[in-house]
Design a protein around this motif. Sequence first.
Motif, mmCIF file in Angstrom:
data_model
loop_
_atom_site.group_PDB
_atom_site.id
_atom_site.type_symbol
_atom_site.label_atom_id
_atom_site.label_comp_id
_atom_site.label_asym_id
_atom_site.label_seq_id
_atom_site.Cartn_x
_atom_site.Cartn_y
_atom_site.Cartn_z
ATOM 1 N N ILE A 49 -13.156 -5.707 -7.449
ATOM 2 C CA ILE A 49 -13.010 -7.170 -7.624
ATOM 3 C C ILE A 49 -12.281 -7.735 -6.403
ATOM 4 O O ILE A 49 -11.272 -7.184 -5.956
ATOM 5 N N GLU A 50 -12.804 -8.837 -5.906
ATOM 6 C CA GLU A 50 -12.238 -9.447 -4.696
ATOM 7 C C GLU A 50 -10.815 -9.969 -4.951
ATOM 8 O O GLU A 50 -10.556 -10.557 -6.011
ATOM 9 N N ASN A 51 -9.930 -9.770 -4.004
ATOM 10 C CA ASN A 51 -8.565 -10.309 -4.133
ATOM 11 C C ASN A 51 -8.616 -11.835 -4.180
ATOM 12 O O ASN A 51 -9.484 -12.450 -3.565
ATOM 13 N N GLU A 52 -7.670 -12.438 -4.872
ATOM 14 C CA GLU A 52 -7.548 -13.903 -4.970
ATOM 15 C C GLU A 52 -8.823 -14.588 -5.441
ATOM 16 O O GLU A 52 -9.174 -15.652 -4.936
ATOM 17 N N SER A 53 -9.538 -13.958 -6.390
ATOM 18 C CA SER A 53 -10.782 -14.557 -6.880
ATOM 19 C C SER A 53 -10.698 -14.964 -8.352
ATOM 20 O O SER A 53 -11.608 -15.590 -8.884
ATOM 21 N N SER A 103 8.981 -8.625 -13.130
ATOM 22 C CA SER A 103 9.686 -9.679 -12.396
ATOM 23 C C SER A 103 10.126 -9.200 -11.016
ATOM 24 O O SER A 103 10.390 -10.003 -10.122
ATOM 25 N N LYS A 104 10.189 -7.868 -10.850
ATOM 26 C CA LYS A 104 10.594 -7.321 -9.544
ATOM 27 C C LYS A 104 9.427 -7.318 -8.559
ATOM 28 O O LYS A 104 9.608 -7.078 -7.377
ATOM 29 N N VAL A 105 8.206 -7.533 -9.076
ATOM 30 C CA VAL A 105 7.037 -7.513 -8.193
ATOM 31 C C VAL A 105 7.049 -8.781 -7.335
ATOM 32 O O VAL A 105 7.136 -9.891 -7.865
ATOM 33 N N GLU A 106 6.969 -8.578 -6.029
ATOM 34 C CA GLU A 106 7.029 -9.717 -5.119
ATOM 35 C C GLU A 106 5.865 -10.670 -5.382
ATOM 36 O O GLU A 106 4.719 -10.237 -5.511
ATOM 37 N N GLY A 107 6.175 -11.949 -5.495
ATOM 38 C CA GLY A 107 5.116 -12.934 -5.705
ATOM 39 C C GLY A 107 4.819 -13.230 -7.158
ATOM 40 O O GLY A 107 4.012 -14.108 -7.457
ATOM 41 N N GLU A 145 9.195 5.852 -19.420
ATOM 42 C CA GLU A 145 9.246 5.550 -17.983
ATOM 43 C C GLU A 145 7.865 5.711 -17.351
ATOM 44 O O GLU A 145 7.448 4.902 -16.522
ATOM 45 N N GLU A 146 7.170 6.795 -17.764
ATOM 46 C CA GLU A 146 5.815 7.025 -17.209
ATOM 47 C C GLU A 146 4.862 5.917 -17.639
ATOM 48 O O GLU A 146 4.063 5.407 -16.852
ATOM 49 N N TRP A 147 4.993 5.544 -18.895
ATOM 50 C CA TRP A 147 4.133 4.483 -19.434
ATOM 51 C C TRP A 147 4.391 3.165 -18.699
ATOM 52 O O TRP A 147 3.464 2.478 -18.256
ATOM 53 N N LEU A 148 5.688 2.849 -18.543
ATOM 54 C CA LEU A 148 6.057 1.604 -17.856
ATOM 55 C C LEU A 148 5.516 1.584 -16.429
ATOM 56 O O LEU A 148 4.989 0.578 -15.958
ATOM 57 N N GLU A 149 5.646 2.712 -15.753
ATOM 58 C CA GLU A 149 5.208 2.797 -14.358
ATOM 59 C C GLU A 149 3.694 2.552 -14.257
ATOM 60 O O GLU A 149 3.228 1.801 -13.409
ATOM 61 N N GLU A 150 2.953 3.174 -15.189
ATOM 62 C CA GLU A 150 1.490 2.995 -15.169
ATOM 63 C C GLU A 150 1.125 1.534 -15.439
ATOM 64 O O GLU A 150 0.261 0.956 -14.763
ATOM 65 N N MET A 151 1.796 0.915 -16.401
ATOM 66 C CA MET A 151 1.510 -0.490 -16.723
ATOM 67 C C MET A 151 1.821 -1.400 -15.540
ATOM 68 O O MET A 151 1.040 -2.275 -15.182
ATOM 69 N N VAL A 152 2.992 -1.172 -14.920
ATOM 70 C CA VAL A 152 3.387 -2.018 -13.789
ATOM 71 C C VAL A 152 2.379 -1.861 -12.646
ATOM 72 O O VAL A 152 1.950 -2.848 -12.043
ATOM 73 N N ASN A 153 1.961 -0.617 -12.373
ATOM 74 C CA ASN A 153 1.017 -0.397 -11.270
ATOM 75 C C ASN A 153 -0.295 -1.123 -11.504
ATOM 76 O O ASN A 153 -0.823 -1.781 -10.600
ATOM 77 N N ILE A 154 -0.818 -1.022 -12.731
ATOM 78 C CA ILE A 154 -2.118 -1.673 -13.003
ATOM 79 C C ILE A 154 -1.973 -3.204 -13.016
ATOM 80 O O ILE A 154 -2.803 -3.924 -12.473
ATOM 81 N N LEU A 155 -0.884 -3.696 -13.598
ATOM 82 C CA LEU A 155 -0.724 -5.160 -13.668
ATOM 83 C C LEU A 155 -0.430 -5.753 -12.285
ATOM 84 O O LEU A 155 -0.870 -6.856 -11.964
ATOM 85 N N LYS A 156 0.273 -4.983 -11.467
ATOM 86 C CA LYS A 156 0.558 -5.432 -10.090
ATOM 87 C C LYS A 156 -0.761 -5.542 -9.312
ATOM 88 O O LYS A 156 -1.015 -6.518 -8.606
ATOM 89 N N LYS A 157 -1.588 -4.515 -9.478
ATOM 90 C CA LYS A 157 -2.883 -4.519 -8.798
ATOM 91 C C LYS A 157 -3.782 -5.642 -9.337
ATOM 92 O O LYS A 157 -4.512 -6.284 -8.598
ATOM 93 N N SER A 158 -3.700 -5.878 -10.647
ATOM 94 C CA SER A 158 -4.475 -6.970 -11.256
ATOM 95 C C SER A 158 -4.034 -8.306 -10.663
ATOM 96 O O SER A 158 -4.872 -9.171 -10.368
ATOM 97 N N ALA A 159 -2.722 -8.476 -10.492
ATOM 98 C CA ALA A 159 -2.195 -9.745 -9.975
ATOM 99 C C ALA A 159 -2.676 -10.023 -8.546
ATOM 100 O O ALA A 159 -2.755 -11.180 -8.132
ATOM 101 N N GLU A 160 -3.032 -8.969 -7.819
ATOM 102 C CA GLU A 160 -3.587 -9.178 -6.464
ATOM 103 C C GLU A 160 -4.911 -9.940 -6.549
ATOM 104 O O GLU A 160 -5.337 -10.578 -5.597
ATOM 105 N N LYS A 161 -5.575 -9.832 -7.696
ATOM 106 C CA LYS A 161 -6.882 -10.498 -7.882
ATOM 107 C C LYS A 161 -6.726 -11.978 -8.184
ATOM 108 O O LYS A 161 -7.677 -12.752 -8.094
ATOM 109 N N LEU A 162 -5.496 -12.390 -8.584
ATOM 110 C CA LEU A 162 -5.238 -13.792 -8.952
ATOM 111 C C LEU A 162 -5.178 -14.697 -7.743
ATOM 112 O O LEU A 162 -4.637 -14.324 -6.697
ATOM 113 N N LYS A 163 -5.676 -15.916 -7.913
ATOM 114 C CA LYS A 163 -5.501 -16.933 -6.870
ATOM 115 C C LYS A 163 -4.037 -17.388 -6.873
ATOM 116 O O LYS A 163 -3.367 -17.306 -7.912
ATOM 117 N N GLU A 164 -3.591 -17.905 -5.756
ATOM 118 C CA GLU A 164 -2.228 -18.431 -5.641
ATOM 119 C C GLU A 164 -1.991 -19.540 -6.688
ATOM 120 O O GLU A 164 -2.854 -20.387 -6.915
#
Length: 267
Positions: free
Chosen positions: A127-131, A221-225, A173-192
Amino acid sequence: MGSNKYDERNTVNDLTGSEWKFSTKTVINKPYPINMQHKLRSEHGGQKPPELCEDLIKIFTKRNDLVLDPFMGVGGTLLGASLCDRRAIGIDINSRWIEIYKQVTELENLQEQVTMEGDSMVKLDEIENESVDFILTDVPYWNIDTLKKTRNKKIKQSKLNDFENHTQQQTKEEWLEEMVNILKKSAEKLKEGKYMAVFIGDVYREKQYHFLSAELGLELSKVEGLTMKSNIIWVDNSKSLHVFGYPRAYVPSMMHQNILVFRKETI
Ligand SMILES: C[S@@+](CC[C@H](N)C(=O)[O-])C[C@H]1O[C@@H](n2cnc3c(N)ncnc32)[C@H](O)[C@@H]1O
């Protein structure tokens, strides 16, 4: 504000002033119908009411906007998007849930949205970033091995464990890390300037309340942006009351889920 008129300067949604005001409530206690092939969808066990998803989508998008769900399950978000003429993309690691979603759209005569089968950590790359205009998702259940020890054997054997497709157990901790990684990557797909809403239920396990929503909220909340904007409480009226602790200890009956709301604000 508070009027029945739509303000042409509205960049967030298609709501009128009074609808907007109502939509800012931090508790949703409206009962949602048991419909849309509920029996078929309940094979999943963690499905969300499509009309609840529709209500949320209408708060954060305009008609024809694109909604993403990286944990689509049997498609609460995707069905909700179709109900209000939005486009959507859903990803799930388990083909069975996508298959059920497709059956539901056919039976309900609804537009079938785009689905992708696989691990979101990988599929999101397609999926294209910011789309994307809005992310509405519902994180997978935290599978903890101590669950086996709980007295509620029914839960252990229920669909809740199957629907995640994660047979291995994870620490919190493992669960949280996996969730944060996927949601962080998902947020890259969001428009500003656009929003991400995440359903998450707190859990009571091993005689302890786990404030998962707060823990995930703090990590994201620690994820930049990403800025956290709200925690909406959804009162799930379909839940039954439990009396696990009676008559010696207080054990909560979990009647609510949290909907964490973030905005992408990198600039
Ligand atoms: C809580 S359920 C979502 C339920 C959905 N809101 C609905 O209405 O049906 C979470 C889903 O995430 C999926 N899942 C878990 N890990 C995943 C991953 N790494 N990539 C994609 N999907 C995943 C599970 O198969 C499960 O269906």
